[in-house]
Design a protein around this motif. Structure first.
Motif, PDB file in Angstrom:
ATOM      1  N   UNK A   1      67.565  33.267 -26.482  1.00 34.41           N
ATOM      2  CA  UNK A   1      67.929  31.982 -27.057  1.00 34.41           C
ATOM      3  C   UNK A   1      68.662  32.246 -28.362  1.00 34.41           C
ATOM      4  N   UNK A   2      69.554  31.333 -28.722  1.00 40.82           N
ATOM      5  CA  UNK A   2      70.318  31.513 -29.950  1.00 40.82           C
ATOM      6  C   UNK A   2      70.784  30.144 -30.443  1.00 40.82           C
ATOM      7  N   UNK A   3      71.785  30.133 -31.347  1.00 42.59           N
ATOM      8  CA  UNK A   3      72.185  28.888 -31.981  1.00 42.59           C
ATOM      9  C   UNK A   3      73.675  28.644 -32.000  1.00 42.59           C
ATOM     10  N   UNK A   4      74.017  27.355 -31.926  1.00 36.78           N
ATOM     11  CA  UNK A   4      75.398  26.878 -32.017  1.00 36.78           C
ATOM     12  C   UNK A   4      75.407  25.626 -32.871  1.00 36.78           C
ATOM     13  N   UNK A   5      76.456  25.460 -33.677  1.00 30.45           N
ATOM     14  CA  UNK A   5      76.677  24.243 -34.446  1.00 30.45           C
ATOM     15  C   UNK A   5      78.019  23.639 -34.070  1.00 30.45           C
ATOM     16  N   UNK A   6      78.048  22.316 -33.884  1.00 35.50           N
ATOM     17  CA  UNK A   6      79.278  21.581 -33.608  1.00 35.50           C
ATOM     18  C   UNK A   6      79.348  20.396 -34.558  1.00 35.50           C
ATOM     19  N   UNK A   7      80.543  20.096 -35.055  1.00 33.82           N
ATOM     20  CA  UNK A   7      80.705  19.050 -36.071  1.00 33.82           C
ATOM     21  C   UNK A   7      80.948  17.667 -35.482  1.00 33.82           C
ATOM     22  N   UNK A   8      80.927  17.538 -34.149  1.00 31.28           N
ATOM     23  CA  UNK A   8      81.094  16.249 -33.470  1.00 31.28           C
ATOM     24  C   UNK A   8      79.998  16.115 -32.432  1.00 31.28           C
TER      25      UNK A   8
ATOM     26  N   UNK B   1      75.478  19.056 -34.712  1.00 28.02           N
ATOM     27  CA  UNK B   1      74.553  19.078 -33.586  1.00 28.02           C
ATOM     28  C   UNK B   1      74.443  20.526 -33.106  1.00 28.02           C
ATOM     29  N   UNK B   2      73.387  20.805 -32.339  1.00 20.72           N
ATOM     30  CA  UNK B   2      73.059  22.186 -31.980  1.00 20.72           C
ATOM     31  C   UNK B   2      73.461  22.538 -30.557  1.00 20.72           C
ATOM     32  N   UNK B   3      74.402  21.791 -29.988  1.00 18.15           N
ATOM     33  CA  UNK B   3      74.905  22.060 -28.646  1.00 18.15           C
ATOM     34  C   UNK B   3      76.385  21.705 -28.606  1.00 18.15           C
ATOM     35  N   UNK B   4      77.091  22.176 -27.582  1.00 24.34           N
ATOM     36  CA  UNK B   4      78.452  21.699 -27.391  1.00 24.34           C
ATOM     37  C   UNK B   4      78.383  20.222 -27.022  1.00 24.34           C
ATOM     38  N   UNK B   5      79.316  19.394 -27.495  1.00 24.21           N
ATOM     39  CA  UNK B   5      79.252  17.962 -27.191  1.00 24.21           C
ATOM     40  C   UNK B   5      79.318  17.642 -25.701  1.00 24.21           C
ATOM     41  N   UNK B   6      79.872  18.564 -24.900  1.00 25.66           N
ATOM     42  CA  UNK B   6      79.961  18.325 -23.458  1.00 25.66           C
ATOM     43  C   UNK B   6      78.774  18.921 -22.702  1.00 25.66           C
ATOM     44  N   UNK B   7      77.750  19.375 -23.428  1.00 26.53           N
ATOM     45  CA  UNK B   7      76.501  19.873 -22.830  1.00 26.53           C
ATOM     46  C   UNK B   7      76.717  21.127 -22.003  1.00 26.53           C
ATOM     47  N   UNK B   8      77.556  22.022 -22.475  1.00 26.10           N
ATOM     48  CA  UNK B   8      77.835  23.246 -21.725  1.00 26.10           C
ATOM     49  C   UNK B   8      77.401  24.485 -22.475  1.00 26.10           C
ATOM     50  N   UNK B   9      76.277  25.082 -22.096  1.00 27.00           N
ATOM     51  CA  UNK B   9      75.911  26.385 -22.634  1.00 27.00           C
ATOM     52  C   UNK B   9      76.768  27.470 -21.979  1.00 27.00           C
ATOM     53  N   UNK B  10      76.838  28.616 -22.597  1.00 27.07           N
ATOM     54  CA  UNK B  10      77.610  29.733 -22.048  1.00 27.07           C
ATOM     55  C   UNK B  10      77.010  31.026 -22.552  1.00 27.07           C
ATOM     56  N   UNK B  11      77.297  32.098 -21.853  1.00 21.77           N
ATOM     57  CA  UNK B  11      76.782  33.394 -22.247  1.00 21.77           C
ATOM     58  C   UNK B  11      75.356  33.613 -21.776  1.00 21.77           C
ATOM     59  N   UNK B  12      74.741  34.677 -22.294  1.00 16.70           N
ATOM     60  CA  UNK B  12      73.427  35.101 -21.823  1.00 16.70           C
ATOM     61  C   UNK B  12      72.275  34.463 -22.583  1.00 16.70           C
ATOM     62  N   UNK B  13      72.556  33.693 -23.628  1.00 12.98           N
ATOM     63  CA  UNK B  13      71.508  33.039 -24.411  1.00 12.98           C
ATOM     64  C   UNK B  13      71.687  31.530 -24.354  1.00 12.98           C
ATOM     65  N   UNK B  14      70.604  30.815 -24.140  1.00 15.96           N
ATOM     66  CA  UNK B  14      70.645  29.362 -24.219  1.00 15.96           C
ATOM     67  C   UNK B  14      70.623  28.948 -25.682  1.00 15.96           C
TER      68      UNK B  14
ATOM     69  N   UNK C   1      70.735  18.228 -35.889  1.00 10.25           N
ATOM     70  CA  UNK C   1      69.807  17.747 -34.862  1.00 10.25           C
ATOM     71  C   UNK C   1      70.301  18.266 -33.525  1.00 10.25           C
ATOM     72  N   UNK C   2      69.500  18.083 -32.496  1.00  7.05           N
ATOM     73  CA  UNK C   2      69.904  18.587 -31.185  1.00  7.05           C
ATOM     74  C   UNK C   2      71.198  17.924 -30.714  1.00  7.05           C
ATOM     75  N   UNK C   3      71.246  16.572 -30.779  1.00  4.92           N
ATOM     76  CA  UNK C   3      72.390  15.846 -30.216  1.00  4.92           C
ATOM     77  C   UNK C   3      72.916  14.754 -31.136  1.00  4.92           C
ATOM     78  N   UNK C   4      72.339  14.572 -32.347  1.00  3.08           N
ATOM     79  CA  UNK C   4      72.719  13.435 -33.168  1.00  3.08           C
ATOM     80  C   UNK C   4      71.980  12.195 -32.683  1.00  3.08           C
ATOM     81  N   UNK C   5      72.449  11.014 -33.120  1.00  7.92           N
ATOM     82  CA  UNK C   5      73.584  10.771 -34.014  1.00  7.92           C
ATOM     83  C   UNK C   5      73.171  10.886 -35.478  1.00  7.92           C
ATOM     84  N   UNK C   6      74.179  10.869 -36.322  1.00  5.54           N
ATOM     85  CA  UNK C   6      73.942  10.731 -37.749  1.00  5.54           C
ATOM     86  C   UNK C   6      73.750  12.009 -38.512  1.00  5.54           C
ATOM     87  N   UNK C   7      73.775  13.172 -37.865  1.00  9.97           N
ATOM     88  CA  UNK C   7      73.661  14.427 -38.595  1.00  9.97           C
ATOM     89  C   UNK C   7      75.031  15.086 -38.715  1.00  9.97           C
ATOM     90  N   UNK C   8      75.157  15.947 -39.702  1.00 11.49           N
ATOM     91  CA  UNK C   8      76.434  16.618 -39.947  1.00 11.49           C
ATOM     92  C   UNK C   8      76.799  17.543 -38.798  1.00 11.49           C
TER      93      UNK C   8
END
Length: 264
Positions: free
Chosen positions: A103-110, A60-73, A51-58
């Motif tokens: 635009x692109x994708x990121x996965x975080x386990x927390x 989330x699709x962003x860094x937990x501290x809400x920080x994008x980086x690089x040339x793609x959101x 999911x975008x931010x959780x809760x309850x999913x294995x």
């Protein structure tokens, strides 16, 4: 990933502006023995629980501290973008939207509240195929859960499309008072291996050493810093390097077979 601070968050250092350290020679204790370890986390990508931010999913699709980086959101996930799974393989896709923005994708386990998977010590591994082309910046990395005084970061894999002969791996501590500990090594494996084929990128950490592996072969190690003696969570992403996307293939795709973590 070597980092650009964003509200005391972290992001990989796109151009690797760090000095390589000489790595200690391999010793008997540097060899992997997964038979002596216990599998504690396994993501085979038969399905994707995100999911975008959780809760309850294995994931989330962003860094937990809400920080994008690089040339793609990093995009909120839909059924078809930026993640798809087929035959047990995850595809992360970077592409331009209708406005011409990447635009692109990121996965975080927390998630932002600290819920999810993290582990102190053990072996962390991803099996993946990397994209090629100037501007692509796939990565597999770990962050310490306790960021109250510093951010502990370990970059298992940072691959830059404009330097295709290898990848970088490194260790960082980002202190709130501005101090920065950093050491990294350039792993020149791709003149012999093919980054577009599946390979494993791994890291073993214990109280004394952080050890890096390519295809489960020991590459280099560095002493464990006190800040890394804590639970670490997993991130993987396909980012793009700022000011290098003019000739980046659209779409660019990263394929991941699995992510697994073992405990001692």
């Amino acid at each position: 990933m070597g980092m650009l601070a964003t509200a005391f968050g972290v992001a990989p250092t796109a151009l690797g502006l760090r000095s390589a350290q000489s790595a200690p020679a391999a010793e008997p204790g540097d060899n992997l023995d997964l038979d002596a370890m216990t599998l504690t986390f396994e993501e085979n990508f038969d399905t994707l629980d995100v999911s975008a931010w959780g809760p309850g999913t294995k994931w989330i699709a962003h860094t937990p501290w809400s920080g994008d980086f690089g040339a793609a959101r990093f995009a909120n996930p839909t059924k078809t973008y930026p993640f798809t799974v087929k035959d047990g393989i995850l595809k992360i896709e970077a592409t331009k939207d209708k406005e011409g923005d990447w635009r692109s994708g990121l996965l975080a386990s927390v998630d932002p509240k600290g819920n999810g998977f993290a582990q102190q010590y053990g072996y962390f591994e991803m099996r993946a195929r990397l994209p090629i082309g100037v501007g692509v910046w796939p990565a597999f990395w770990l962050i310490g859960k306790d960021r109250s005084k510093s951010t502990a970061e370990i970059d298992i894999l940072e691959y830059y499309g404009h330097k295709p002969d290898g990848y970088s791996s490194g260790v960082h501590v980002w202190h709130r008072d501005g101090r920065h500990y950093s050491t990294f090594n350039r792993v020149e494996v791709f003149p012999e291996a093919d980054p577009t084929q599946f390979h494993t990128y791994g890291l073993a950490i214990d109280h004394d050493w952080i050890r890096f592996y390519f295809d489960r072969r020991f590459i280099w190690k560095t002493p464990t810093q006190p800040e890394h003696r804590q639970p670490l969570y997993v991130l993987l992403n396909l980012a793009l390097v700022e000011e290098m996307t003019q000739d980046t293939p659209d779409p660019s795709e990263m394929f991941v077979d699995y992510v697994r973590v073992y405990a001692p």
